[in-house]
Write a protein that holds these residues in place. Sequence first.
Motif, PDB file in Angstrom:
ATOM      1  N   GLU A   1      22.328   4.302  14.489  1.00  0.00           N
ATOM      2  CA  GLU A   1      23.138   5.473  14.946  1.00  0.00           C
ATOM      3  C   GLU A   1      22.399   6.770  15.033  1.00  0.00           C
ATOM      4  O   GLU A   1      23.036   7.918  15.695  1.00  0.00           O
ATOM      5  N   ASN A   2      21.133   6.660  14.825  1.00  0.00           N
ATOM      6  CA  ASN A   2      20.368   7.877  14.787  1.00  0.00           C
ATOM      7  C   ASN A   2      19.506   7.943  16.319  1.00  0.00           C
ATOM      8  O   ASN A   2      18.922   9.086  16.487  1.00  0.00           O
ATOM      9  N   THR A   3      19.920   7.053  17.075  1.00  0.00           N
ATOM     10  CA  THR A   3      19.033   6.755  18.286  1.00  0.00           C
ATOM     11  C   THR A   3      19.526   7.932  19.124  1.00  0.00           C
ATOM     12  O   THR A   3      20.727   8.019  19.293  1.00  0.00           O
ATOM     13  N   ALA A   4      18.789   8.764  19.745  1.00  0.00           N
ATOM     14  CA  ALA A   4      19.175   9.931  20.708  1.00  0.00           C
ATOM     15  C   ALA A   4      17.964  10.830  21.278  1.00  0.00           C
ATOM     16  O   ALA A   4      16.843  10.546  20.704  1.00  0.00           O
ATOM     17  N   VAL A   5      18.371  11.649  21.955  1.00  0.00           N
ATOM     18  CA  VAL A   5      17.366  12.653  22.513  1.00  0.00           C
ATOM     19  C   VAL A   5      17.604  13.711  21.590  1.00  0.00           C
ATOM     20  O   VAL A   5      18.638  14.563  21.394  1.00  0.00           O
ATOM     21  N   TYR A   6      16.530  14.144  20.789  1.00  0.00           N
ATOM     22  CA  TYR A   6      16.394  15.398  19.967  1.00  0.00           C
ATOM     23  C   TYR A   6      15.980  16.296  20.681  1.00  0.00           C
ATOM     24  O   TYR A   6      14.829  16.500  21.184  1.00  0.00           O
ATOM     25  N   TYR A   7      16.529  17.747  20.548  1.00  0.00           N
ATOM     26  CA  TYR A   7      16.129  18.919  21.093  1.00  0.00           C
ATOM     27  C   TYR A   7      16.119  19.877  20.076  1.00  0.00           C
ATOM     28  O   TYR A   7      16.714  19.972  19.007  1.00  0.00           O
ATOM     29  N   CYS A   8      14.889  20.833  20.180  1.00  0.00           N
ATOM     30  CA  CYS A   8      15.066  22.075  19.404  1.00  0.00           C
ATOM     31  C   CYS A   8      15.711  23.225  20.200  1.00  0.00           C
ATOM     32  O   CYS A   8      15.808  23.188  21.669  1.00  0.00           O
ATOM     33  N   ASN A   9      16.146  24.229  19.451  1.00  0.00           N
ATOM     34  CA  ASN A   9      16.691  25.370  20.287  1.00  0.00           C
ATOM     35  C   ASN A   9      16.664  26.622  19.570  1.00  0.00           C
ATOM     36  O   ASN A   9      16.341  26.702  17.975  1.00  0.00           O
ATOM     37  N   VAL A  10      16.594  27.512  20.144  1.00  0.00           N
ATOM     38  CA  VAL A  10      16.469  28.924  19.522  1.00  0.00           C
ATOM     39  C   VAL A  10      17.619  29.968  20.379  1.00  0.00           C
ATOM     40  O   VAL A  10      17.804  29.736  21.593  1.00  0.00           O
ATOM     41  N   SER A  11      18.299  30.773  19.772  1.00  0.00           N
ATOM     42  CA  SER A  11      19.383  31.545  20.479  1.00  0.00           C
ATOM     43  C   SER A  11      18.655  33.043  20.371  1.00  0.00           C
ATOM     44  O   SER A  11      18.563  33.409  19.285  1.00  0.00           O
ATOM     45  N   ILE A  12      18.491  33.552  21.289  1.00  0.00           N
ATOM     46  CA  ILE A  12      17.882  34.789  21.427  1.00  0.00           C
ATOM     47  C   ILE A  12      18.929  35.973  22.358  1.00  0.00           C
ATOM     48  O   ILE A  12      18.806  35.654  23.630  1.00  0.00           O
TER      49      ILE A  12
ATOM     50  N   GLN B   1      12.710  20.271  26.337  1.00  0.00           N
ATOM     51  CA  GLN B   1      12.885  18.946  27.299  1.00  0.00           C
ATOM     52  C   GLN B   1      13.576  17.861  26.390  1.00  0.00           C
ATOM     53  O   GLN B   1      14.129  16.793  26.995  1.00  0.00           O
ATOM     54  N   GLY B   2      13.497  17.886  25.203  1.00  0.00           N
ATOM     55  CA  GLY B   2      13.836  16.728  24.223  1.00  0.00           C
ATOM     56  C   GLY B   2      12.979  15.747  24.131  1.00  0.00           C
ATOM     57  O   GLY B   2      11.872  15.743  25.003  1.00  0.00           O
ATOM     58  N   THR B   3      12.957  14.960  23.056  1.00  0.00           N
ATOM     59  CA  THR B   3      12.044  13.795  22.699  1.00  0.00           C
ATOM     60  C   THR B   3      13.005  12.842  22.263  1.00  0.00           C
ATOM     61  O   THR B   3      14.062  12.915  21.455  1.00  0.00           O
ATOM     62  N   GLN B   4      12.687  11.406  22.728  1.00  0.00           N
ATOM     63  CA  GLN B   4      13.380  10.346  22.631  1.00  0.00           C
ATOM     64  C   GLN B   4      13.155   9.748  21.277  1.00  0.00           C
ATOM     65  O   GLN B   4      11.845   9.161  21.146  1.00  0.00           O
ATOM     66  N   VAL B   5      14.249   9.397  20.473  1.00  0.00           N
ATOM     67  CA  VAL B   5      14.044   8.545  19.215  1.00  0.00           C
ATOM     68  C   VAL B   5      15.088   7.421  19.308  1.00  0.00           C
ATOM     69  O   VAL B   5      16.268   7.489  19.580  1.00  0.00           O
ATOM     70  N   THR B   6      14.434   6.324  19.378  1.00  0.00           N
ATOM     71  CA  THR B   6      14.965   5.032  19.304  1.00  0.00           C
ATOM     72  C   THR B   6      14.864   4.267  18.096  1.00  0.00           C
ATOM     73  O   THR B   6      13.746   3.878  17.515  1.00  0.00           O
ATOM     74  N   VAL B   7      16.003   3.708  17.486  1.00  0.00           N
ATOM     75  CA  VAL B   7      16.010   3.035  16.148  1.00  0.00           C
ATOM     76  C   VAL B   7      16.365   1.763  16.328  1.00  0.00           C
ATOM     77  O   VAL B   7      17.730   1.430  16.709  1.00  0.00           O
ATOM     78  N   SER B   8      15.717   0.974  16.309  1.00  0.00           N
ATOM     79  CA  SER B   8      16.012  -0.508  16.578  1.00  0.00           C
ATOM     80  C   SER B   8      15.152  -1.504  16.111  1.00  0.00           C
ATOM     81  O   SER B   8      13.828  -1.037  15.950  1.00  0.00           O
ATOM     82  N   SER B   9      15.615  -2.738  15.601  1.00  0.00           N
ATOM     83  CA  SER B   9      14.683  -3.898  15.412  1.00  0.00           C
ATOM     84  C   SER B   9      14.115  -4.632  16.481  1.00  0.00           C
ATOM     85  O   SER B   9      13.465  -5.706  16.272  1.00  0.00           O
TER      86      SER B   9
END
Length: 116
Positions: free
Chosen positions: A89-100, A108-116
Amino acid sequence: QVQLVESGGDLVQPGGSLTLSCAASGFTFRNYYMRWYRQAPGKEREFVACLSGNSGHTNYADFVKGRFTISRDNALNTLYLQMDSLKPENTAVYYCNVSIASVDYWGQGTQVTVSS
């Protein structure tokens, strides 16, 4: 201009670990809170963790407490997310963010896929 570039996403087995990085430029990195968000397929983007500029304050979403660690290296203008005990359930595109000045900037995000 503000730029955020995430990296480190990969396919990993359940129970595994991964470290994401976010290289920042175009602003004084050490002065700002930085955040990680994620977006799973078919779901809205959601908050994961945040870290103050001097690393003195952190906050985590309940679903990652004790498993994920946010950190930063202000000399390298880089934000990290260490992810342990990963679950499908942690499978997702992960983004970093800053508010200025009330403007949100995203990578642009980086894909994390958790699967066997």
